[in-house]
Design a protein around this motif. Structure first.
Motif, PDB file in Angstrom:
ATOM      1  N   LEU A 189       0.962  -1.148   0.053  1.00  0.00           N
ATOM      2  CA  LEU A 189       0.017   0.035   0.006  1.00  0.00           C
ATOM      3  C   LEU A 189       0.884   1.442   0.053  1.00  0.00           C
ATOM      4  N   PRO A 190       0.780   2.138  -0.842  1.00  0.00           N
ATOM      5  CA  PRO A 190       1.541   3.263  -1.181  1.00  0.00           C
ATOM      6  C   PRO A 190       1.129   4.438  -0.145  1.00  0.00           C
ATOM      7  N   ARG A 191       1.346   4.379   1.154  1.00  0.00           N
ATOM      8  CA  ARG A 191       0.705   5.165   2.177  1.00  0.00           C
ATOM      9  C   ARG A 191       0.969   6.532   1.990  1.00  0.00           C
ATOM     10  N   GLU A 192       2.257   6.769   1.255  1.00  0.00           N
ATOM     11  CA  GLU A 192       2.672   8.335   1.200  1.00  0.00           C
ATOM     12  C   GLU A 192       2.007   9.066   0.334  1.00  0.00           C
ATOM     13  N   ARG A 193       1.472   8.302  -0.569  1.00  0.00           N
ATOM     14  CA  ARG A 193       0.564   8.934  -1.723  1.00  0.00           C
ATOM     15  C   ARG A 193      -1.074   8.658  -1.342  1.00  0.00           C
ATOM     16  N   LEU A 194      -1.182   8.446  -0.067  1.00  0.00           N
ATOM     17  CA  LEU A 194      -2.779   8.525   0.159  1.00  0.00           C
ATOM     18  C   LEU A 194      -3.073   9.102   1.366  1.00  0.00           C
ATOM     19  N   GLN A 195      -4.403   9.404   1.706  1.00  0.00           N
ATOM     20  CA  GLN A 195      -4.861  10.412   2.976  1.00  0.00           C
ATOM     21  C   GLN A 195      -5.753   9.356   3.794  1.00  0.00           C
ATOM     22  N   TRP A 196      -5.319   9.210   4.983  1.00  0.00           N
ATOM     23  CA  TRP A 196      -6.128   8.456   5.589  1.00  0.00           C
ATOM     24  C   TRP A 196      -7.441   9.127   6.035  1.00  0.00           C
ATOM     25  N   ILE A 197      -8.465   8.192   6.162  1.00  0.00           N
ATOM     26  CA  ILE A 197      -9.833   8.791   6.258  1.00  0.00           C
ATOM     27  C   ILE A 197     -10.649   8.186   7.785  1.00  0.00           C
TER      28      ILE A 197
END
Length: 223
Positions: free
Chosen positions: A186-194
């Motif tokens: 999972l590319p967490r650095e490119r995602l926003q946690w909701i």
């Protein structure tokens, strides 16, 4: 219905699963495997070939459960919109979108057994008109308003390809929602946690009985 190795996917699914409520979304019932190892072995034996895709359609995976719960609790995400459930597996998230009021729901999976499971599970929940997409749609854009994807970060190359596509859909204007319990790619650095959910799962499939599972969205899409 598509057949592989002479097997009838719908008959196989009926024989090897039970209709059970989804732990985190009990308003939805699915054809689910009671035990994981026997159905993996039975799949190989029944179809007479090795190296088949694992029967992901037979389980309510943590990412899909969390995403289904989030959609059911926030129906405004999908209400009145054209929705894609990508790599749908059992069709859980597509069914949740339908219940939440989506205008059109498409469930995409390239596995013929998943396609059969989606059809059976939609019927089990009294749903008619849910569209099953059988092609590999990565890289395409059919004008979806909302794209839902649960548990898609298992394998490095696939995750790289899929997340680039999801980001492109987000840049075009689609709302992209991802459910993931901490998979490796999972590319967490490119995602926003909701949001985050504690999802009941089995130790046969996961490393705990409650899997902390997050809802994510791509960053910087403007949606």
């Amino acid at each position: 219905m598509t057949r592989r190795g002479g097997a009838d996917p719908q008959a196989f699914i009926r024989a090897e699963t039970r209709a059970l409520p989804v732990p985190l979304a009990p308003e939805i019932t699915l054809h689910l495997a009671v035990e994981s190892v026997p159905i993996w072995q039975r799949t190989e034996e029944e179809l007479g070939e090795m190296g088949l895709p694992p029967p992901f359609w037979a389980f309510a995976w943590a990412g899909g459960q969390a995403l289904a719960r989030h959609v059911l609790d926030h129906p405004e995400i999908v209400r009145g919109r054209r929705v894609l459930d990508f790599a749908a597996g059992s069709g859980l998230v597509a069914i949740a979108a339908w219940i939440a009021g989506a205008a059109v729901v498409e469930a995409a999976d390239i596995d013929p057994f998943a396609q059969a499971a989606i059809t059976l599970n939609a019927s089990l929940n009294g749903i008619e008109g849910l569209h099953v997409v059988t092609d590999d749609i990565v890289g395409t854009d059919a004008g979806w308003d909302v794209v839902l994807a649960g548990d898609i970060a298992y394998e490095r190359d696939t995750a790289t390809r899929v997340f680039a596509w999801l980001e492109s859909l987000g840049a075009r204007g689609a709302q992209v929602w991802i459910g993931d319990p901490g998979r490796s790619y999972l590319p967490r650095e490119r995602l926003q946690w909701i949001a985050e959910y504690g999802v009941p799962v089995t130790r046969e499939l996961e490393d705990s009985e409650i899997k902390r599972t997050a809802i994510w969205r791509p960053r910087d899409t403007g949606n």
